[in-house]
Design a protein around this motif. Structure first.
Motif, PDB file in Angstrom:
ATOM      1  N   CYS A  13       0.830  -1.200   0.000  1.00 28.96           N
ATOM      2  CA  CYS A  13       0.000   0.000   0.000  1.00 28.96           C
ATOM      3  C   CYS A  13       0.867   1.254   0.000  1.00 28.96           C
ATOM      4  O   CYS A  13       1.702   1.440   0.863  1.00 28.96           O
ATOM      5  CB  CYS A  13      -0.926   0.011   1.212  1.00 28.96           C
ATOM      6  SG  CYS A  13      -2.305  -1.128   1.043  1.00 28.96           S
ATOM      7  N   ASP A  15       0.713   5.690  -1.399  1.00 32.35           N
ATOM      8  CA  ASP A  15      -0.182   6.738  -1.865  1.00 32.35           C
ATOM      9  C   ASP A  15      -0.481   6.510  -3.338  1.00 32.35           C
ATOM     10  O   ASP A  15       0.424   6.171  -4.115  1.00 32.35           O
ATOM     11  CB  ASP A  15       0.470   8.121  -1.696  1.00 32.35           C
ATOM     12  CG  ASP A  15       0.515   8.501  -0.231  1.00 32.35           C
ATOM     13  OD1 ASP A  15       1.586   8.909   0.229  1.00 32.35           O
ATOM     14  OD2 ASP A  15      -0.527   8.395   0.431  1.00 32.35           O
ATOM     15  N   ARG A  70     -12.523   2.338   6.610  1.00 29.82           N
ATOM     16  CA  ARG A  70     -11.084   2.075   6.580  1.00 29.82           C
ATOM     17  C   ARG A  70     -10.676   1.125   7.695  1.00 29.82           C
ATOM     18  O   ARG A  70      -9.840   0.238   7.506  1.00 29.82           O
ATOM     19  CB  ARG A  70     -10.324   3.401   6.682  1.00 29.82           C
ATOM     20  CG  ARG A  70     -10.450   4.286   5.454  1.00 29.82           C
ATOM     21  CD  ARG A  70      -9.404   3.961   4.403  1.00 29.82           C
ATOM     22  NE  ARG A  70      -8.124   4.494   4.798  1.00 29.82           N
ATOM     23  CZ  ARG A  70      -7.739   5.749   4.568  1.00 29.82           C
ATOM     24  NH1 ARG A  70      -8.534   6.596   3.946  1.00 29.82           N
ATOM     25  NH2 ARG A  70      -6.550   6.148   4.959  1.00 29.82           N
ATOM     26  N   ILE A  80      -4.034   2.485   3.297  1.00 23.21           N
ATOM     27  CA  ILE A  80      -4.843   2.909   2.157  1.00 23.21           C
ATOM     28  C   ILE A  80      -4.821   1.846   1.065  1.00 23.21           C
ATOM     29  O   ILE A  80      -4.051   0.895   1.110  1.00 23.21           O
ATOM     30  CB  ILE A  80      -4.338   4.254   1.584  1.00 23.21           C
ATOM     31  CG1 ILE A  80      -2.902   4.100   1.054  1.00 23.21           C
ATOM     32  CG2 ILE A  80      -4.438   5.357   2.617  1.00 23.21           C
ATOM     33  CD1 ILE A  80      -2.380   5.320   0.341  1.00 23.21           C
ATOM     34  N   ASP A 189      -6.726   8.938   1.030  1.00 27.07           N
ATOM     35  CA  ASP A 189      -6.405   7.943   0.002  1.00 27.07           C
ATOM     36  C   ASP A 189      -6.882   8.382  -1.384  1.00 27.07           C
ATOM     37  O   ASP A 189      -6.750   7.643  -2.354  1.00 27.07           O
ATOM     38  CB  ASP A 189      -6.998   6.579   0.356  1.00 27.07           C
ATOM     39  CG  ASP A 189      -8.522   6.597   0.442  1.00 27.07           C
ATOM     40  OD1 ASP A 189      -9.150   7.512  -0.110  1.00 27.07           O
ATOM     41  OD2 ASP A 189      -9.073   5.672   1.064  1.00 27.07           O
TER      42      ASP A 189
END
Length: 380
Positions: A13, A15, A70, A80, A189
């Protein structure tokens, strides 16, 4: 199932990358998604994100709901979606081809969701659109692009309507706007905080809305409409520290489509997940299968297979595993009456299971001792 797939990608994970033109895995530059709902059947094509205007209607997602989502998916608001997740989408094989009914499944993307949707596409094509008891497999191969899109819309609508207990469907689309400002307590996210929620109280209205916005839908896919954390039947009690009993909730009713599970590692460690009869024996003969951590689909074209025990003596199953190497639907014949496999298994000893294809072993979690004929296909 959704949590399983998310956890596999947690280590990767990062950005989300910007939506500028990028080079895909084949070295080509991707171009924006245009009018075609299934823009390209190229294995590596990645469409641009499609956004809806904020004035379309609906309600913006609240910070509280975003945090809850989340936490449910990742266990933390600081994890994210991976880049592969954000770029995953639904696309079929070529219209009119042997696998025209099947979605192409990308590695590293939302595999569990795509295969769960695939189960419902098959359900629609075989048993909702058609009312015949036994349908020829060829009908799945003669789909046009328009029919593919109709099947996808119907499958997604059915999933959401079931999740809303037949009274409501909520469709989530990503808009242009972000609905709250970043803070140290919430990691952005670029998806969740831009979601708009559209509620529908008539199935037909939800289906029309999905048809109009099929390019943009983000959906939480489940098999039987309820996010049960376990796959056994009903409720089980677990003794915890201090002799306090904890209730574990499984599947409370027979689902329309089923689920089967097999793992070689779990068997060797005597920890194979036990799936209850509610999922093993669904109302329709279609199963999403988790086999050694990968997803496949088994289905029969005979609507009455699970309603008449005599039909389960000798019958056909079809298999789709979503792998790029699969070019046609695999045809299996299952014999539950002869016990030839059981006899051979006993003769060869306890190591026989290690040499048996895992597809056969997952079938035997439902039909113990069944013999499987691959009808000329090399077993995998």
């Amino acid at each position: 199932m959704l949590q399983e797939e998310v956890k596999k990608n947690q280590l990767k994970c990062q950005d989300p990358k910007p939506d500028d033109d990028k080079e895909d895995a084949a070295g080509a530059t991707t171009s924006p998604l245009k009018q075609d709902p299934f823009p390209s059947n190229s294995l590596y094509s990645i469409p641009k994100a499609l956004l809806v205007p904020s004035n379309l209607g609906g309600q913006p997602i609240s910070l509280e709901m975003a945090v809850e989502l989340r936490n449910m998916l990742f266990g933390s608001i600081f994890q994210i979606f991976s880049y592969e997740w954000t770029k995953a989408y639904f696309r079929f094989h070529e219209p009119g081809a042997d696998l025209a009914y099947a979605l192409k499944i990308d590695k590293g993307g939302a595999i569990a969701i795509q295969m769960a949707v695939q189960v419902n596409i098959i359900k629609y094509l075989l048993f909702v659109q058609n009312k015949e008891e036994n349908i020829h497999l060829q009908s799945l191969c003669e789909l046009s692009q328009k029919e593919q899109e109709k099947a996808l819309v119907a499958a997604l609508t059915g999933i959401l309507w079931t999740a809303g207990e037949g009274q409501k469907a909520t469709i989530c689309l990503v808009s242009n706007d972000t609905y709250w400002t970043p803070s140290i307590d919430y990691r952005m996210d670029n998806i969740t905080e831009r979601v708009r929620l559209f509620d529908f109280f008539e199935k037909e209205a939800a289906e029309k809305f999905l048809c109009d916005h099929i390019h943009c839908a983000i959906l939480n896919i489940i098999l039987n409409g309820k996010a049960s954390p376990h796959v056994f039947n009903g409720v089980q009690k677990l003794d915890t520290e201090g002799s306090v009993q904890k209730l574990l909730h499984g599947v409370s009713s027979r689902s329309e489509v089923g689920y089967l599970h097999w793992s070689k590692d779990e068997v060797e460690n005597h920890q194979l997940l036990q799936v209850g009869s509610m999922l093993k024996t669904p109302k329709l003969p279609i199963w999403l299968c988790n086999i050694n951590g990968t997803y496949s689909i088994l289905f029969s074209t005979n609507r009455l297979l699970l309603s008449d025990w005599k039909m389960e003596h000798l019958f056909d199953l079809y298999c789709y595993n979503g792998q790029p190497s699969q070019k046609t639907t695999v045809h299996l014949t299952v014999d539950t009456h002869s016990h030839h496999w059981e006899e051979k298994h006993c003769e060869e000893g306890s190591n026989a299971e290690k040499r048996v294809p895992s597809v056969e072993m997952v079938i035997r979690t439902k039909w113990e001792g069944a013999a499987i004929n691959w009808n000329g296909t090399i077993p995998f």
